[in-house]
Design a protein around this motif. Sequence first.
Motif, mmCIF file in Angstrom:
data_model
loop_
_atom_site.group_PDB
_atom_site.id
_atom_site.type_symbol
_atom_site.label_atom_id
_atom_site.label_comp_id
_atom_site.label_asym_id
_atom_site.label_seq_id
_atom_site.Cartn_x
_atom_site.Cartn_y
_atom_site.Cartn_z
ATOM 1 N N ASN A 1 0.827 -1.205 0.000
ATOM 2 C CA ASN A 1 0.000 0.000 0.000
ATOM 3 C C ASN A 1 0.866 1.262 0.000
ATOM 4 O O ASN A 1 0.927 1.997 0.988
ATOM 5 N N ARG A 2 1.552 1.477 -1.105
ATOM 6 C CA ARG A 2 2.405 2.663 -1.259
ATOM 7 C C ARG A 2 2.437 3.051 -2.734
ATOM 8 O O ARG A 2 2.014 2.280 -3.594
ATOM 9 N N ASP A 3 2.926 4.241 -3.003
ATOM 10 C CA ASP A 3 2.897 4.738 -4.378
ATOM 11 C C ASP A 3 3.683 3.861 -5.336
ATOM 12 O O ASP A 3 3.251 3.615 -6.469
ATOM 13 N N GLU A 4 4.839 3.392 -4.911
ATOM 14 C CA GLU A 4 5.648 2.509 -5.746
ATOM 15 C C GLU A 4 5.831 1.176 -5.023
ATOM 16 O O GLU A 4 6.327 1.134 -3.906
ATOM 17 N N THR A 5 5.424 0.105 -5.670
ATOM 18 C CA THR A 5 5.547 -1.223 -5.067
ATOM 19 C C THR A 5 5.835 -2.252 -6.140
ATOM 20 O O THR A 5 5.482 -2.064 -7.312
ATOM 21 N N TRP A 6 6.503 -3.323 -5.752
ATOM 22 C CA TRP A 6 6.769 -4.436 -6.672
ATOM 23 C C TRP A 6 5.857 -5.622 -6.354
ATOM 24 O O TRP A 6 5.994 -6.691 -6.935
ATOM 25 N N ILE A 7 4.889 -5.412 -5.450
ATOM 26 C CA ILE A 7 3.990 -6.485 -5.024
ATOM 27 C C ILE A 7 2.672 -6.383 -5.786
ATOM 28 O O ILE A 7 1.844 -5.526 -5.494
ATOM 29 N N ASN A 8 2.479 -7.235 -6.775
ATOM 30 C CA ASN A 8 1.201 -7.248 -7.490
ATOM 31 C C ASN A 8 0.320 -8.373 -6.947
ATOM 32 O O ASN A 8 0.669 -9.051 -5.981
ATOM 33 N N ALA A 9 -0.832 -8.569 -7.576
ATOM 34 C CA ALA A 9 -1.789 -9.552 -7.067
ATOM 35 C C ALA A 9 -1.226 -10.971 -7.102
ATOM 36 O O ALA A 9 -1.441 -11.759 -6.174
ATOM 37 N N ASP A 10 -0.485 -11.319 -8.169
ATOM 38 C CA ASP A 10 0.086 -12.667 -8.269
ATOM 39 C C ASP A 10 1.086 -12.922 -7.148
ATOM 40 O O ASP A 10 1.110 -14.006 -6.545
ATOM 41 N N ILE A 11 1.926 -11.933 -6.867
ATOM 42 C CA ILE A 11 2.903 -12.098 -5.802
ATOM 43 C C ILE A 11 2.207 -12.211 -4.451
ATOM 44 O O ILE A 11 2.568 -13.045 -3.613
ATOM 45 N N GLU A 12 1.198 -11.385 -4.238
ATOM 46 C CA GLU A 12 0.457 -11.448 -2.974
ATOM 47 C C GLU A 12 -0.155 -12.835 -2.774
ATOM 48 O O GLU A 12 -0.052 -13.420 -1.682
ATOM 49 N N GLU A 13 -0.774 -13.380 -3.810
ATOM 50 C CA GLU A 13 -1.398 -14.704 -3.712
ATOM 51 C C GLU A 13 -0.367 -15.801 -3.503
ATOM 52 O O GLU A 13 -0.547 -16.715 -2.693
ATOM 53 N N SER A 14 0.748 -15.710 -4.217
ATOM 54 C CA SER A 14 1.742 -16.775 -4.149
ATOM 55 C C SER A 14 2.414 -16.822 -2.781
ATOM 56 O O SER A 14 2.717 -17.907 -2.269
ATOM 57 N N TYR A 15 2.627 -15.648 -2.163
ATOM 58 C CA TYR A 15 3.249 -15.653 -0.844
ATOM 59 C C TYR A 15 2.270 -16.077 0.241
ATOM 60 O O TYR A 15 2.676 -16.618 1.270
ATOM 61 N N ALA A 16 0.987 -15.869 0.002
ATOM 62 C CA ALA A 16 -0.018 -16.406 0.925
ATOM 63 C C ALA A 16 0.037 -17.931 0.907
ATOM 64 O O ALA A 16 -0.035 -18.582 1.952
ATOM 65 N N ALA A 17 0.197 -18.506 -0.294
ATOM 66 C CA ALA A 17 0.324 -19.965 -0.395
ATOM 67 C C ALA A 17 1.609 -20.441 0.269
ATOM 68 O O ALA A 17 1.628 -21.490 0.941
#
Length: 246
Positions: A77-93
């Motif tokens: 939750n910041r102006d510049e991030t390298w965390i997209n939806a795929d990365i968020e989902e994959s790290y949850a797994a």
Amino acid sequence: MPALTPDLLLRAYSIGVFPMADSRDADEVYWVEPKRRAIFPLETFGLSRSLRKVVRRNVYQVTHDQAFQDVVRQCANRDETWINADIEESYAALFHSGHAHSIECWKDGELVGGLYGVTLGRAFFGESMFSTRTDASKVALAWLVARLKAGGFTLLDCQFMTDHLRSLGAVEISQKDYVGLLGVALSDGAGLSRIGAATGGEASSTAASPTAGPDFGALDAVLGAAEGADSAPAGWVIAQLLGHTS
């Protein structure tokens, strides 16, 4: 790029690469292998005098693995991030497989700081941190280092050097030196040989026994023993584990 399964992610980390996206809304993910790597030397990590006071005073309630996905979202939750939806989902797994962890800082029931990363062998790969209150992310880092030291970890990777990380004691090393440290962290049988078991496959016969490997939860026993013996506040125990003042 193939799907970011826990198995693929762990194999990538085992050879020193990790995924990033160009933005929160990016559709693609790419692999990164920095030529220079930032790490925190665990044995020489020291608290500044001001941060030591914050840790000792227990300004924040600190937990681990209680709000992993919330921490990831806050980091994104910041102006510049390298965390997209795929990365968020994959790290949850990866978290559900037992190879990703978070440290959370709370104030009056509100999540105000934290960090998350990946464990493999005796290595912890720090991914990102956030803070909405003064020193909250620094406190999370201090607790992480104490947890890694108590659990027998040898490498804390923080990927790219920043001024903020340097101010906290991070150092920059060559990729060659990093690969050497990574090899040591994975060489005791607690690395690749355990990927299959962690992700639902078959573990290698060379896998380390649970008692021989690193233990991310070992600090809990230390804190429990200290509380039972002399009612030592958790912050005092953390400060003592981290030893000298930087």
